[in-house]
Design a protein around this motif. Structure first.
Motif, PDB file in Angstrom:
ATOM      1  N   GLY A 147       0.809  -1.215   0.000  1.00  0.00           N
ATOM      2  CA  GLY A 147       0.000   0.000   0.000  1.00  0.00           C
ATOM      3  C   GLY A 147       0.842   1.265   0.000  1.00  0.00           C
ATOM      4  O   GLY A 147       0.342   2.364  -0.192  1.00  0.00           O
ATOM      5  N   LYS A 148       2.148   1.094   0.227  1.00  0.00           N
ATOM      6  CA  LYS A 148       3.016   2.260   0.300  1.00  0.00           C
ATOM      7  C   LYS A 148       3.349   2.697  -1.123  1.00  0.00           C
ATOM      8  O   LYS A 148       3.881   1.916  -1.900  1.00  0.00           O
ATOM      9  CB  LYS A 148       4.287   1.891   1.058  1.00  0.00           C
ATOM     10  N   VAL A 149       3.038   3.944  -1.447  1.00  0.00           N
ATOM     11  CA  VAL A 149       3.269   4.400  -2.822  1.00  0.00           C
ATOM     12  C   VAL A 149       4.266   5.547  -2.815  1.00  0.00           C
ATOM     13  O   VAL A 149       4.416   6.256  -1.816  1.00  0.00           O
ATOM     14  CB  VAL A 149       1.941   4.853  -3.481  1.00  0.00           C
ATOM     15  N   SER A 150       4.940   5.710  -3.952  1.00  0.00           N
ATOM     16  CA  SER A 150       5.945   6.771  -3.999  1.00  0.00           C
ATOM     17  C   SER A 150       5.367   8.043  -4.607  1.00  0.00           C
ATOM     18  O   SER A 150       5.821   9.141  -4.357  1.00  0.00           O
ATOM     19  CB  SER A 150       7.152   6.312  -4.806  1.00  0.00           C
ATOM     20  N   GLY A 151       4.328   7.882  -5.411  1.00  0.00           N
ATOM     21  CA  GLY A 151       3.773   9.048  -6.091  1.00  0.00           C
ATOM     22  C   GLY A 151       2.516   9.566  -5.420  1.00  0.00           C
ATOM     23  O   GLY A 151       2.543   9.898  -4.244  1.00  0.00           O
ATOM     24  N   PHE A 152       1.428   9.533  -6.144  1.00  0.00           N
ATOM     25  CA  PHE A 152       0.159  10.043  -5.631  1.00  0.00           C
ATOM     26  C   PHE A 152      -0.310   9.197  -4.454  1.00  0.00           C
ATOM     27  O   PHE A 152      -0.424   7.985  -4.558  1.00  0.00           O
ATOM     28  CB  PHE A 152      -0.877  10.031  -6.761  1.00  0.00           C
ATOM     29  N   ILE A 153      -0.578   9.821  -3.347  1.00  0.00           N
ATOM     30  CA  ILE A 153      -0.937   9.082  -2.136  1.00  0.00           C
ATOM     31  C   ILE A 153      -2.182   8.222  -2.367  1.00  0.00           C
ATOM     32  O   ILE A 153      -3.124   8.653  -3.030  1.00  0.00           O
ATOM     33  CB  ILE A 153      -1.108  10.054  -0.943  1.00  0.00           C
TER      34      ILE A 153
END
Lengths: 395, 147
Positions: free
Chosen positions: B20-26
């Motif tokens: 669930g951890k994303v680098s771009g759009f939360i």
């Protein structure tokens, strides 16, 4: 197993050496604790005694099941050993009924027969438990009269915490029951039996001195040792066994998040074999840096083994122990020698792989492939509750 | 004292530690995260009192239990008239229904066969079967790693 319910059953120690547990039927045949297995061989056939090797994986699981069931009955619980547990029952009404309820729940949920004894102090509770075992499984000593009656013919040597030496000493003084011991003057107890004796004496008088231990004190030392399946004078086999024990020790240290400063290795011959030369060489090694990783510990242990090994002796056992334990996160670096933590990372990988694929999947080559010296367990029961291959098949 | 149950993640099947951890759009789902269903939540109510057995034959096939079926037994459950149980009759482990009628106790397996009267025999009831799981594939593979 139900089919053994009425048979005499004995359980042997590691390596199938001697008797460590007996069913009531086996006790009735006069088999004593610690009797060597080989002495019983004829009797076993004659009396159709059922024999089992120790199976600690199974016993450990059943014990945890029992302890968790018990813990549902009180907010304060002290698991004292694999088969003993203290529950604080302060404030519960109708204790006798509650104790029966506890006992029945454990028997129903786990199938393990237990006896429940309750009293104002731990020592009296242990005593009550022993009486419960002889009676209907429950014994409550809650009034002075009941306690007096119980102590009046209770053998002093069976009081919890009275060792063999103190018991012998008391009996020569004609103090042979718990009641007589309780009636000894405090000065005498103080002078002759140290503080431990005084505590027991007070506990028997209903004054609680041994409190519930609900947290664990950090360990001061740790040891791995097991007798081999056979005596050996082969250096390579000893090397493999030492590596194995060192590896297990390292794993236990990491599990408890501890490191060791000092490592001891000790070899032991079988002291009961009077016909063989005896030697118990040992060495204590101060380590440059506190460690808990497998490769470094094995290296140190093997260095120790090399120093103490002597030709011409048949060894039965090797002990690898760690003293001077310190928490992993309080390790001090050595001012004079650099420390490379590469092996710590390696151990972490080792633990992860072994945790995932099962014990011993990855190990150091020095631990060997075929454990020629491994424990003898010829009468092992299936691992009913820990292995899918061993669950019981029903028709 | 408590058993360590935190087995590492099965990295082959679950390569991401935190998917669930994303680098771009939360992630819009982030505030709504819940615990994913796990079959054990339904099958095992009381883990410390649960034991497993396996059906060795098709004796109970009228009730969907065929050879290889996994039987889940919760010993803390009450055994009543009509409960499916695991029991040991004179050394033999059986999966049957327990039926009480007119002071007599019977073990019952199928509609075709008459019930066995076990009154007075050496019978030990192990516990109540709470679920049975019938495998639809032959594989006996046990998945390692975290639940």
């Amino acid at each position: 197993m139900p089919e053994h319910r009425t048979s005499p059953v004995i359980v042997l120690s590691n390596n199938d050496g001697c008797v460590i547990a007996r069913s009531n039927e086996a006790k009735a045949l006069g088999i004593k604790m610690g009797t060597p297995f080989f002495e019983l061989k004829e009797m076993i056939i004659e009396k159709k005694i059922v024999v089992f090797s120790s199976h600690y994986a199974l016993y450990g699981d059943m014990s945890e099941r029992v302890m968790n069931n018990l813990a549902r009955f009180s907010p304060e619980v002290e698991v004292y050993s694999i088969d003993e547990c203290f529950l604080k029952l302060n404030g519960f009404p109708d204790l006798e009924k509650y104790m029966t309820k506890i006992r029945q729940a454990i028997i129903k949920n786990t199938g393990i027969p237990v006896s429940v004894g309750a009293a104002p102090t731990k020592t009296l509770a242990k005593l009550a438990n022993k009486l419960a075992k002889k009676g209907n499984g429950v014994c409550l000593l809650d009034t002075a009269e009941k306690i007096d009656l119980a102590l009046s013919d209770y053998p002093v040597e069976d009081v919890w915490g009275i060792g063999r030496q103190y018991a012998a000493k008391l009996i020569t003084l004609k103090v042979d029951t718990a009641e007589k011991f309780r009636n000894m003057p405090i000065e005498w107890v103080n002078k002759n039996m140290s503080i431990v004796g005084v505590r027991l004496w007070r506990e028997l008088r209903g004054e609680s001195c041994l409190h519930m231990k609900t947290f664990f004190e950090p360990k001061k030392g740790m040891c791995t040792s097991r007798a081999f399946g056979k005596l050996t004078d082969d250096y390579q086999e000893l090397e493999e066994a030492t590596s194995n024990y060192a590896s297990r020790l390292a794993f236990k240290l990491r599990r408890e998040k501890l490191c060791t400063n000092v490592l001891s290795v000790r070899l032991l011959t079988n002291m009961f074999r009077k016909d063989l030369p005896q030697a118990f060489p040992s060495i204590t090694i101060a380590l440059d840096h506190p460690i808990n990783n497998t490769p470094d510990l094995i290296k140190a242990a093997l260095r120790g083994l090399k120093k103490i090994f002597r030709k011409g002796f048949k060894f039965q056992k090797v002990e690898v122990s760690a003293t001077g334990l310190i928490p992993e996160n309080e390790v001090q670096l050595n001012f004079f020698k650099p420390y490379n933590d590469r092996n710590n990372k390696l151990s972490e990988v080792l633990d992860n792989l072994n945790g995932y694929y099962g014990k011993g999947t990855i190990r150091l080559a020095s631990e060997g492939l075929v454990k020629k010296w491994d424990m003898r367990r010829s009468f092992l029961t299936p691992d009913y509750t820990n292995s899918w291959d061993d669950i019981i098949k029903v028709k | 004292m408590l058993r360590e149950i935190d087995v590492p993640r099965n990295e082959e099947q679950e390569p991401l530690a935190n998917a669930g951890k994303v680098s771009g759009f939360i992630s819009p789902a982030e505030d709504y995260k819940e615990r994913r269903l796990h079959i054990v939540q339904r099958l095992v109510k009381d883990p410390i009192n649960t034991f497993y057995f396996e059906a060795e034959n098709n004796e109970m096939q009228d009730y969907g239990i065929t050879k290889g079926t996994l039987l889940i037994v919760d010993r803390s459950k009450m055994v009543r008239n009509g409960t499916m149980i695991i029991c040991n009759v004179e050394g033999e482990w059986l999966n049957r229904f327990l039926v009480k009628k007119d002071d007599q106790i019977y073990l019952y397996a199928s509609k075709q066969k008459p019930p066995i009267n076990i009154t007075g025999r050496n019978v030990e009831i192990f516990g109540a079967v709470t679920w049975h799981c019938v495998p639809q594939e032959k594989s006996k593979y046990v998945r390692p790693g975290r639940l």
